[in-house]
Design a protein around this motif. Structure first.
Motif, PDB file in Angstrom:
ATOM      1  N   PRO A 147       0.836  -1.210   0.000  1.00 18.35           N
ATOM      2  CA  PRO A 147       0.000   0.000   0.000  1.00 18.35           C
ATOM      3  C   PRO A 147       0.871   1.260   0.000  1.00 18.35           C
ATOM      4  CG  PRO A 147      -0.024  -1.027   2.163  1.00 18.35           C
ATOM      5  CD  PRO A 147       0.749  -1.943   1.265  1.00 18.35           C
ATOM      6  N   TRP A 148       0.330   2.329  -0.512  1.00 15.37           N
ATOM      7  CA  TRP A 148       1.082   3.583  -0.661  1.00 15.37           C
ATOM      8  C   TRP A 148       1.749   4.019   0.629  1.00 15.37           C
ATOM      9  CZ3 TRP A 148      -0.276   7.679   2.375  1.00 15.37           C
ATOM     10  CH2 TRP A 148      -1.553   7.676   2.934  1.00 15.37           C
ATOM     11  N   TYR A 149       1.073   3.857   1.771  1.00 18.02           N
ATOM     12  CA  TYR A 149       1.613   4.359   3.030  1.00 18.02           C
ATOM     13  C   TYR A 149       2.766   3.510   3.557  1.00 18.02           C
ATOM     14  CZ  TYR A 149      -1.619   0.877   4.943  1.00 18.02           C
ATOM     15  OH  TYR A 149      -2.294  -0.285   5.218  1.00 18.02           O
ATOM     16  N   MET A 150       2.999   2.331   2.977  1.00 21.18           N
ATOM     17  CA  MET A 150       4.154   1.510   3.329  1.00 21.18           C
ATOM     18  C   MET A 150       5.114   1.389   2.144  1.00 21.18           C
ATOM     19  SD  MET A 150       3.714   0.983   6.457  1.00 21.18           S
ATOM     20  CE  MET A 150       5.004  -0.142   6.877  1.00 21.18           C
ATOM     21  N   VAL A 160       7.620   7.466  -9.055  1.00 19.69           N
ATOM     22  CA  VAL A 160       6.432   6.937  -8.367  1.00 19.69           C
ATOM     23  C   VAL A 160       5.629   8.115  -7.824  1.00 19.69           C
ATOM     24  CG1 VAL A 160       5.571   5.444  -6.509  1.00 19.69           C
ATOM     25  CG2 VAL A 160       7.706   4.855  -7.693  1.00 19.69           C
ATOM     26  N   PRO A 161       4.374   8.261  -8.251  1.00 16.23           N
ATOM     27  CA  PRO A 161       3.583   9.399  -7.774  1.00 16.23           C
ATOM     28  C   PRO A 161       3.160   9.226  -6.307  1.00 16.23           C
ATOM     29  CG  PRO A 161       2.317   8.078  -9.345  1.00 16.23           C
ATOM     30  CD  PRO A 161       3.670   7.459  -9.245  1.00 16.23           C
ATOM     31  N   PRO A 162       2.761  10.304  -5.678  1.00 13.36           N
ATOM     32  CA  PRO A 162       2.249  10.212  -4.302  1.00 13.36           C
ATOM     33  C   PRO A 162       1.021   9.309  -4.236  1.00 13.36           C
ATOM     34  CG  PRO A 162       2.581  12.504  -4.957  1.00 13.36           C
ATOM     35  CD  PRO A 162       2.784  11.672  -6.176  1.00 13.36           C
ATOM     36  N   TYR A 163       0.830   8.687  -3.093  1.00 15.37           N
ATOM     37  CA  TYR A 163      -0.337   7.844  -2.823  1.00 15.37           C
ATOM     38  C   TYR A 163      -0.483   6.680  -3.824  1.00 15.37           C
ATOM     39  CZ  TYR A 163      -1.854  11.558   0.349  1.00 15.37           C
ATOM     40  OH  TYR A 163      -1.927  12.477   1.361  1.00 15.37           O
ATOM     41  N   GLU A 164       0.618   6.135  -4.299  1.00 13.54           N
ATOM     42  CA  GLU A 164       0.571   5.070  -5.299  1.00 13.54           C
ATOM     43  C   GLU A 164       0.764   3.704  -4.650  1.00 13.54           C
ATOM     44  OE1 GLU A 164       0.507   3.716  -9.417  1.00 13.54           O
ATOM     45  OE2 GLU A 164       0.061   5.655  -8.533  1.00 13.54           O
TER      46      GLU A 164
END
Length: 173
Positions: A147-150, A160-164
Motif C-alpha cells: 500500500p502507498w503508506y508503506m 512513483v507518484p504520491p499515494y501510489e
C-alpha cells in the motif's frame, strides 16, 4: 496647520493602540473546548489519510485474493508471495542487504528498477519491503503488493507518484 478633519483618524488610531495595550490587533482567544484552526486542519488531513489507507488496503486485498498464486498478508499490510525463501543455511539480513528490486504500478508499468546494498533501518527501502525482508534468505525472491503508506507515501519518489499502491518484485542477493 492641520485641521480637525485630518487629526481625527490619527487620534482614533492612537486610541485603539493604547486600548489594546500598545500591542496592535490581537488574535481572538479560543473558546473552551474549541481546537485551534491548525489542529482542525491537521485532524482533517489525518482522517483523509486514514480513509485513503483503508481504500488502499481494500484494493490490494481484492487484487491479491483474485490471483491464482497464494498471496498471504504479512506485516505492514503487505500481500506477499514468497517464490523462493533462498538459502536457509545463510542468515536473513539484519544490518544491510544486497537487493534487486523492481517497482511497478498496479497497471503493470515499470516505475523503478534498482539493485544495490541497502542499510536496514535507514529509510533506504520502502517500509513494507523492510518490514518483511527477514522472511527471505540470500537467493530468496518474493512478489509484494504494497500500500502507498508503506511504499513511497504521500510524497512519492520520482517517478512513483504520491499515494501510489505498488507491486514490487524483490530478489535478495
Amino acid at each position: 496647520m492641520r485641521t480637525l478633519k485630518h487629526l481625527l483618524p490619527c487620534a482614533l488610531a492612537a486610541l485603539l493602540t493604547v486600548s489594546c495595550g500598545g500591542k496592535g490587533p490581537q488574535i481572538p482567544s479560543r473558546r473552551k473546548g474549541q481546537a485551534p484552526a491548525e489542529d482542525t486542519a491537521q485532524l482533517a488531513l489525518m482522517e483523509l489519510n486514514m480513509r485513503l489507507a483503508q481504500t488502499a488496503d481494500a484494493e490490494l486485498t481484492r487484487i491479491a485474493s483474485a490471483k491464482e498464486e497464494p498471496y498471504a498478508l504479512y506485516d505492514a499490510n503487505v500481500w506477499m508471495l514468497i517464490i523462493d525463501r533462498g538459502n536457509e543455511d545463510l542468515p536473513s539480513p539484519t544490518g544491510s542487504c544486497v537487493l534487486h528490486m523492481r517497482t511497478y504500478s498496479l497497471d503493470g508499468r515499470l516505475l523503478l528498477d534498482s539493485e544495490g546494498t541497502y542499510r536496514l533501518g535507514k529509510n533506504e527501502l520502502p517500509a513494507g519491503v523492510e518490514w518483511n525482508i527477514d522472511e527471505l534468505h540470500p537467493g530468496g525472491r518474493a512478489n509484494m503488493f504494497v500500500p502507498w503508506y508503506m511504499a513511497y507515501g504521500q510524497q512519492g519518489k520520482a517517478p512513483v507518484p504520491p499515494y501510489e499502491n505498488v507491486f514490487i518484485e524483490i530478489e535478495l542477493k
